[in-house]
Design a protein around this motif. Sequence first.
Motif, mmCIF file in Angstrom:
data_model
loop_
_atom_site.group_PDB
_atom_site.id
_atom_site.type_symbol
_atom_site.label_atom_id
_atom_site.label_comp_id
_atom_site.label_asym_id
_atom_site.label_seq_id
_atom_site.Cartn_x
_atom_site.Cartn_y
_atom_site.Cartn_z
ATOM 1 N N HIS A 92 0.829 -1.205 0.000
ATOM 2 C CA HIS A 92 0.000 0.000 0.000
ATOM 3 C C HIS A 92 0.864 1.256 0.000
ATOM 4 O O HIS A 92 0.532 2.246 -0.663
ATOM 5 N N LEU A 93 1.985 1.212 0.721
ATOM 6 C CA LEU A 93 2.879 2.366 0.782
ATOM 7 C C LEU A 93 3.619 2.590 -0.532
ATOM 8 O O LEU A 93 3.919 3.728 -0.899
ATOM 9 N N ASP A 94 3.924 1.510 -1.237
ATOM 10 C CA ASP A 94 4.654 1.625 -2.501
ATOM 11 C C ASP A 94 4.195 0.502 -3.430
ATOM 12 O O ASP A 94 4.548 -0.666 -3.220
ATOM 13 N N SER A 95 3.426 0.849 -4.429
ATOM 14 C CA SER A 95 2.876 -0.156 -5.348
ATOM 15 C C SER A 95 3.950 -0.799 -6.217
ATOM 16 O O SER A 95 3.677 -1.792 -6.899
ATOM 17 N N ARG A 96 5.161 -0.250 -6.196
ATOM 18 C CA ARG A 96 6.252 -0.836 -6.971
ATOM 19 C C ARG A 96 6.916 -1.999 -6.241
ATOM 20 O O ARG A 96 7.789 -2.675 -6.802
ATOM 21 N N ILE A 97 6.515 -2.225 -4.991
ATOM 22 C CA ILE A 97 7.045 -3.340 -4.210
ATOM 23 C C ILE A 97 5.998 -4.441 -4.148
ATOM 24 O O ILE A 97 4.852 -4.205 -3.772
ATOM 25 N N SER A 98 6.394 -5.648 -4.519
ATOM 26 C CA SER A 98 5.538 -6.820 -4.415
ATOM 27 C C SER A 98 6.078 -7.708 -3.302
ATOM 28 O O SER A 98 7.257 -8.064 -3.301
ATOM 29 N N VAL A 99 5.218 -8.037 -2.338
ATOM 30 C CA VAL A 99 5.657 -8.813 -1.172
ATOM 31 C C VAL A 99 5.052 -10.212 -1.228
ATOM 32 O O VAL A 99 3.840 -10.372 -1.380
ATOM 33 N N HIS A 100 5.900 -11.209 -1.096
ATOM 34 C CA HIS A 100 5.476 -12.609 -1.095
ATOM 35 C C HIS A 100 5.790 -13.212 0.266
ATOM 36 O O HIS A 100 6.942 -13.183 0.716
ATOM 37 N N CYS A 101 4.778 -13.748 0.956
ATOM 38 C CA CYS A 101 4.968 -14.413 2.243
ATOM 39 C C CYS A 101 5.159 -15.905 1.997
ATOM 40 O O CYS A 101 4.227 -16.594 1.578
ATOM 41 N N ALA A 102 6.344 -16.389 2.231
ATOM 42 C CA ALA A 102 6.701 -17.764 1.880
ATOM 43 C C ALA A 102 6.261 -18.757 2.950
ATOM 44 O O ALA A 102 5.983 -18.392 4.102
ATOM 45 N N THR A 103 6.202 -20.007 2.561
ATOM 46 C CA THR A 103 5.992 -21.113 3.486
ATOM 47 C C THR A 103 7.245 -21.978 3.486
ATOM 48 O O THR A 103 7.998 -22.003 2.517
ATOM 49 N N TYR A 104 7.447 -22.696 4.576
ATOM 50 C CA TYR A 104 8.632 -23.529 4.686
ATOM 51 C C TYR A 104 8.397 -24.926 4.096
ATOM 52 O O TYR A 104 7.288 -25.457 4.182
ATOM 53 N N PRO A 105 9.432 -25.512 3.533
ATOM 54 C CA PRO A 105 9.325 -26.912 3.098
ATOM 55 C C PRO A 105 9.190 -27.809 4.321
ATOM 56 O O PRO A 105 9.652 -27.470 5.413
ATOM 57 N N ARG A 106 8.528 -28.933 4.156
ATOM 58 C CA ARG A 106 8.356 -29.879 5.264
ATOM 59 C C ARG A 106 9.595 -30.776 5.330
ATOM 60 O O ARG A 106 9.658 -31.819 4.673
ATOM 61 N N LEU A 107 10.557 -30.338 6.115
ATOM 62 C CA LEU A 107 11.818 -31.048 6.234
ATOM 63 C C LEU A 107 11.934 -31.700 7.610
ATOM 64 O O LEU A 107 11.460 -31.149 8.606
ATOM 65 N N MET A 108 12.572 -32.843 7.669
ATOM 66 C CA MET A 108 12.834 -33.517 8.930
ATOM 67 C C MET A 108 14.321 -33.521 9.261
ATOM 68 O O MET A 108 14.781 -34.292 10.096
ATOM 69 N N ASP A 109 15.058 -32.689 8.584
ATOM 70 C CA ASP A 109 16.502 -32.557 8.774
ATOM 71 C C ASP A 109 16.759 -31.164 9.339
ATOM 72 O O ASP A 109 16.365 -30.169 8.731
ATOM 73 N N HIS A 110 17.396 -31.067 10.498
ATOM 74 C CA HIS A 110 17.594 -29.761 11.122
ATOM 75 C C HIS A 110 18.907 -29.091 10.711
ATOM 76 O O HIS A 110 19.244 -28.033 11.234
ATOM 77 N N ARG A 111 19.621 -29.661 9.760
ATOM 78 C CA ARG A 111 20.864 -29.031 9.311
ATOM 79 C C ARG A 111 20.566 -27.793 8.480
ATOM 80 O O ARG A 111 19.723 -27.821 7.572
#
Length: 236
Positions: free
Chosen positions: A31-50
């Motif tokens: 809303h403050l700057d229409s030239r910025i596109s924001v994507h809220c990501a999700t995490y992969p379902r990983l069972m490795d903590h490295r």
Amino acid sequence: MSTTDKTTLVLLPGWVLGPRPLAPLARAIEHLDSRISVHCATYPRLMDHRLETWLEALDTRLPDNVWLGGWSMGGMLATALAERRGSRTPGLITMGAGAQVVPSAPSDWRAPNPRAWASLLRQGQHDARHLGKRLLHTLPRAGARQSATALALLAGMDLRQTLGRLAMPQLHLFGEQDMMIPASTRQSVAQCLSPAGQIQLIAGTGHGLVIDQVDQTATAITAFMQANSEVENNSA
């Protein structure tokens, strides 16, 4: 920023909270700057903590040549991914993210239940009053094993040297009343930063700055991105 091309900011969420808590912030920035596109990501379902496993998965699934950002654990992951990508990351934004949580995770360490996250944040009157209940409503139905893996990843990260090596513009935002990232921790981050990094405090909020002070946080992020995009365009 170019008047025609959009700049993309990818935000990584905190621990197992998912992208929902970041959605209002994303809308406020756009809303403050229409030239910025924001994507809220999700995490992969990983069972490795490295850490390397997580960075490999994120590097594969996230778009290239985008600003990276994140809240809490997401900010730490964004920092590590920014170093991995190098010049493919034009800028970095973190919110409520330290350089490390604990020096190392003991072999018998066990992660708490995901809903204990809200209780962990209740370490200050402000965070308890404004954040705990909101987080309980936004917690996804993450499996216990997935949650433990992510928390083990968080516990093992040490980004002190990483912060000193980053060459891209970077803004590290903190809630002034954050009891999880107190003044001593913020000072440690400041001492690790390269000349390209800076710290800014958001008044009247704690660890939930992305929820509790959306407008202030969005304004700080937008101003920083605008200023540094202008520098890039002028030097091009």
